[in-house]
Design a protein around this motif. Structure first.
Motif, PDB file in Angstrom:
ATOM      1  N   ASP A   6     -20.170 -27.945  -1.889  1.00  0.00           N
ATOM      2  CA  ASP A   6     -20.508 -29.333  -1.591  1.00  0.00           C
ATOM      3  C   ASP A   6     -19.891 -30.307  -2.587  1.00  0.00           C
ATOM      4  N   ARG A   7     -19.192 -29.786  -3.576  1.00  0.00           N
ATOM      5  CA  ARG A   7     -18.599 -30.640  -4.594  1.00  0.00           C
ATOM      6  C   ARG A   7     -17.268 -31.193  -4.106  1.00  0.00           C
ATOM      7  N   GLY A   8     -16.988 -32.429  -4.486  1.00  0.00           N
ATOM      8  CA  GLY A   8     -15.678 -32.993  -4.215  1.00  0.00           C
ATOM      9  C   GLY A   8     -14.694 -32.570  -5.288  1.00  0.00           C
ATOM     10  N   ALA A   9     -13.549 -33.242  -5.349  1.00  0.00           N
ATOM     11  CA  ALA A   9     -12.542 -32.926  -6.358  1.00  0.00           C
ATOM     12  C   ALA A   9     -13.119 -33.130  -7.759  1.00  0.00           C
ATOM     13  N   VAL A  10     -12.762 -32.238  -8.683  1.00  0.00           N
ATOM     14  CA  VAL A  10     -13.296 -32.305 -10.047  1.00  0.00           C
ATOM     15  C   VAL A  10     -12.242 -32.708 -11.076  1.00  0.00           C
ATOM     16  N   GLU A  11     -10.973 -32.692 -10.695  1.00  0.00           N
ATOM     17  CA  GLU A  11      -9.927 -33.050 -11.658  1.00  0.00           C
ATOM     18  C   GLU A  11      -8.737 -33.650 -10.933  1.00  0.00           C
ATOM     19  N   LEU A  12      -8.197 -34.713 -11.509  1.00  0.00           N
ATOM     20  CA  LEU A  12      -6.963 -35.334 -11.043  1.00  0.00           C
ATOM     21  C   LEU A  12      -5.955 -35.279 -12.180  1.00  0.00           C
ATOM     22  N   MET A  13      -4.803 -34.682 -11.925  1.00  0.00           N
ATOM     23  CA  MET A  13      -3.713 -34.638 -12.885  1.00  0.00           C
ATOM     24  C   MET A  13      -2.586 -35.507 -12.347  1.00  0.00           C
ATOM     25  N   SER A  69      -8.492 -20.482 -12.953  1.00  0.00           N
ATOM     26  CA  SER A  69      -9.539 -21.433 -12.573  1.00  0.00           C
ATOM     27  C   SER A  69      -9.181 -22.876 -12.905  1.00  0.00           C
ATOM     28  N   GLU A  70      -8.140 -23.069 -13.748  1.00  0.00           N
ATOM     29  CA  GLU A  70      -7.744 -24.415 -14.174  1.00  0.00           C
ATOM     30  C   GLU A  70      -6.555 -24.960 -13.385  1.00  0.00           C
ATOM     31  N   ARG A  71      -5.971 -24.126 -12.549  1.00  0.00           N
ATOM     32  CA  ARG A  71      -4.772 -24.546 -11.828  1.00  0.00           C
ATOM     33  C   ARG A  71      -5.126 -25.445 -10.647  1.00  0.00           C
ATOM     34  N   PRO A  72      -4.202 -26.335 -10.274  1.00  0.00           N
ATOM     35  CA  PRO A  72      -4.479 -27.201  -9.128  1.00  0.00           C
ATOM     36  C   PRO A  72      -4.531 -26.410  -7.826  1.00  0.00           C
ATOM     37  N   ASP A  73      -5.368 -26.872  -6.925  1.00  0.00           N
ATOM     38  CA  ASP A  73      -5.471 -26.251  -5.607  1.00  0.00           C
ATOM     39  C   ASP A  73      -4.457 -26.832  -4.632  1.00  0.00           C
ATOM     40  N   VAL A  74      -3.979 -28.030  -4.931  1.00  0.00           N
ATOM     41  CA  VAL A  74      -2.981 -28.681  -4.079  1.00  0.00           C
ATOM     42  C   VAL A  74      -2.158 -29.631  -4.934  1.00  0.00           C
ATOM     43  N   VAL A  75      -0.902 -29.778  -4.577  1.00  0.00           N
ATOM     44  CA  VAL A  75       0.002 -30.722  -5.245  1.00  0.00           C
ATOM     45  C   VAL A  75       0.431 -31.750  -4.213  1.00  0.00           C
ATOM     46  N   ARG A 155      -2.734 -49.233  -0.530  1.00  0.00           N
ATOM     47  CA  ARG A 155      -2.410 -47.918   0.033  1.00  0.00           C
ATOM     48  C   ARG A 155      -2.955 -46.786  -0.824  1.00  0.00           C
ATOM     49  N   LEU A 156      -3.076 -47.020  -2.135  1.00  0.00           N
ATOM     50  CA  LEU A 156      -3.675 -46.005  -2.992  1.00  0.00           C
ATOM     51  C   LEU A 156      -5.170 -45.858  -2.720  1.00  0.00           C
ATOM     52  N   ARG A 157      -5.832 -46.962  -2.383  1.00  0.00           N
ATOM     53  CA  ARG A 157      -7.251 -46.864  -1.995  1.00  0.00           C
ATOM     54  C   ARG A 157      -7.398 -45.980  -0.767  1.00  0.00           C
ATOM     55  N   SER A 158      -6.508 -46.152   0.187  1.00  0.00           N
ATOM     56  CA  SER A 158      -6.531 -45.326   1.392  1.00  0.00           C
ATOM     57  C   SER A 158      -6.319 -43.862   1.046  1.00  0.00           C
ATOM     58  N   PHE A 159      -5.340 -43.602   0.178  1.00  0.00           N
ATOM     59  CA  PHE A 159      -5.078 -42.225  -0.227  1.00  0.00           C
ATOM     60  C   PHE A 159      -6.260 -41.643  -0.985  1.00  0.00           C
ATOM     61  N   PHE A 160      -6.812 -42.448  -1.893  1.00  0.00           N
ATOM     62  CA  PHE A 160      -7.896 -41.946  -2.733  1.00  0.00           C
ATOM     63  C   PHE A 160      -9.145 -41.625  -1.922  1.00  0.00           C
ATOM     64  N   SER A 161      -9.353 -42.315  -0.809  1.00  0.00           N
ATOM     65  CA  SER A 161     -10.511 -42.013   0.035  1.00  0.00           C
ATOM     66  C   SER A 161     -10.447 -40.585   0.555  1.00  0.00           C
ATOM     67  N   GLU A 162      -9.229 -40.061   0.760  1.00  0.00           N
ATOM     68  CA  GLU A 162      -9.082 -38.675   1.193  1.00  0.00           C
ATOM     69  C   GLU A 162      -9.348 -37.715   0.039  1.00  0.00           C
ATOM     70  N   ILE A 163      -8.872 -38.077  -1.154  1.00  0.00           N
ATOM     71  CA  ILE A 163      -9.149 -37.253  -2.325  1.00  0.00           C
ATOM     72  C   ILE A 163     -10.653 -37.113  -2.526  1.00  0.00           C
ATOM     73  N   ALA A 164     -11.355 -38.224  -2.325  1.00  0.00           N
ATOM     74  CA  ALA A 164     -12.804 -38.218  -2.541  1.00  0.00           C
ATOM     75  C   ALA A 164     -13.525 -37.301  -1.563  1.00  0.00           C
ATOM     76  N   LEU A 166     -12.375 -34.347  -0.517  1.00  0.00           N
ATOM     77  CA  LEU A 166     -12.072 -32.932  -0.723  1.00  0.00           C
ATOM     78  C   LEU A 166     -13.338 -32.177  -1.110  1.00  0.00           C
ATOM     79  N   SER A 167     -13.459 -30.953  -0.636  1.00  0.00           N
ATOM     80  CA  SER A 167     -14.644 -30.154  -0.940  1.00  0.00           C
ATOM     81  C   SER A 167     -14.262 -28.943  -1.782  1.00  0.00           C
ATOM     82  N   GLY A 168     -15.275 -28.284  -2.289  1.00  0.00           N
ATOM     83  CA  GLY A 168     -15.044 -27.036  -3.015  1.00  0.00           C
ATOM     84  C   GLY A 168     -14.628 -27.204  -4.457  1.00  0.00           C
TER      85      GLY A 168
END
Length: 252
Positions: A6-13, A69-75, A155-164, A166-168
């Motif tokens: 139920d968790r959203g994204a936990v890290e943004l690099m 466990s520290e690697r990104p799940d998507v780029v 446009r970044l707000r639109s993109f960020f809404s999708e990041i928000a 993300l689950s898992g």
């Protein structure tokens, strides 16, 4: 505490692309007092410089030391060649098999009629554009055929809404441009126009630098963990490069 599912994204690099041939050309034009930047291709097609390739590989090599466990799940990356190439080199050097997703909302700011002109070139060749540019400042000025920083933020707000959404508890790597990294700070930290422009006037986002945001619970506000870090380059003997845009960003 929420379950991991139920968790959203936990890290943004956030990564700025490696030095590009356009960066080199723009810096040379500025130093020589030229009015036009001698870029080798349209902005979307400008590739990395030889140093830029090394910078991207060095960042990828440093990422290879991350625990699983520290690697990104998507780029995610900008569609512009210099950002795509940086993302691909990073993934290869790090030994990752994660998907690299291209998203046009992560492209660099469109400059319109100002494209390929230095600040001096704008003043001399387009005085009708230079006047409102000075009056409005970089945040609100939209050159004909181009974008203001507020347009990019939208446009970044639109993109960020999708990041928000993300689950898992995913970790996300974004490869883009210096303006995007500054505007992510504006959005994620709730900065004012003045704070953003002060930062833009005094800070150059280094090529192949890393900025990190975290939120351990996978929801709520983001915390800036590190900003504009490029130790991975100096540690590996790779040249550090600073190519910033015009620092005259405030309205006047």
């Amino acid at each position: 505490m929420r379950a991991r599912s139920d968790r959203g994204a936990v890290e943004l690099m956030l990564v700025r692309h490696g030095e590009s041939l356009g960066n080199v050309a723009a810096s040379a034009a500025g130093l020589s007092g030229a009015e036009v930047i001698d870029v080798p291709a349209r902005d979307a097609d400008v590739d990395l410089s030889p140093i830029g390739y090394k910078q991207a590989a060095a960042l990828g090599s440093s990422f290879s030391r991350l625990l699983l466990s520290e690697r990104p799940d998507v780029v995610w990356c900008s569609p512009y060649a210099r950002a795509r190439r940086t993302a691909e080199i990073i993934a290869t050097a790090a030994g990752w098999t994660v998907p690299v997703v291209v998203d046009e909302r992560l492209r660099d700011r469109e400059l319109g009629v100002l494209d390929m002109l230095t600040a001096r070139g704008v003043e001399l060749r387009l005085p009708e554009a230079a006047r409102p540019r000075r009056w409005l400042g970089k945040f609100y000025y939209r050159p004909p055929g181009g974008e203001s920083w507020t347009d990019v933020a939208l446009r970044l707000r639109s993109f960020f809404s999708e990041i928000a959404q993300l689950s898992g508890g995913q970790r996300v790597l974004l490869v883009g441009h210096d303006a995007l990294i500054l505007l992510f700070r504006y959005l994620l930290e709730g900065l004012s126009e003045q704070e953003l422009l002060d930062m833009a006037a005094t800070t150059t986002i280094l090529n192949a630098s890393l900025t990190r945001y975290v939120r351990a619970e996978g929801h709520g506000p983001w915390t800036l963990e590190s900003f504009n870090v490029a130790d991975h380059l100096t540690e590996q003997g790779v040249t550090l490069t600073e190519h910033g845009s015009d620092a005259d960003v405030h309205p006047r």
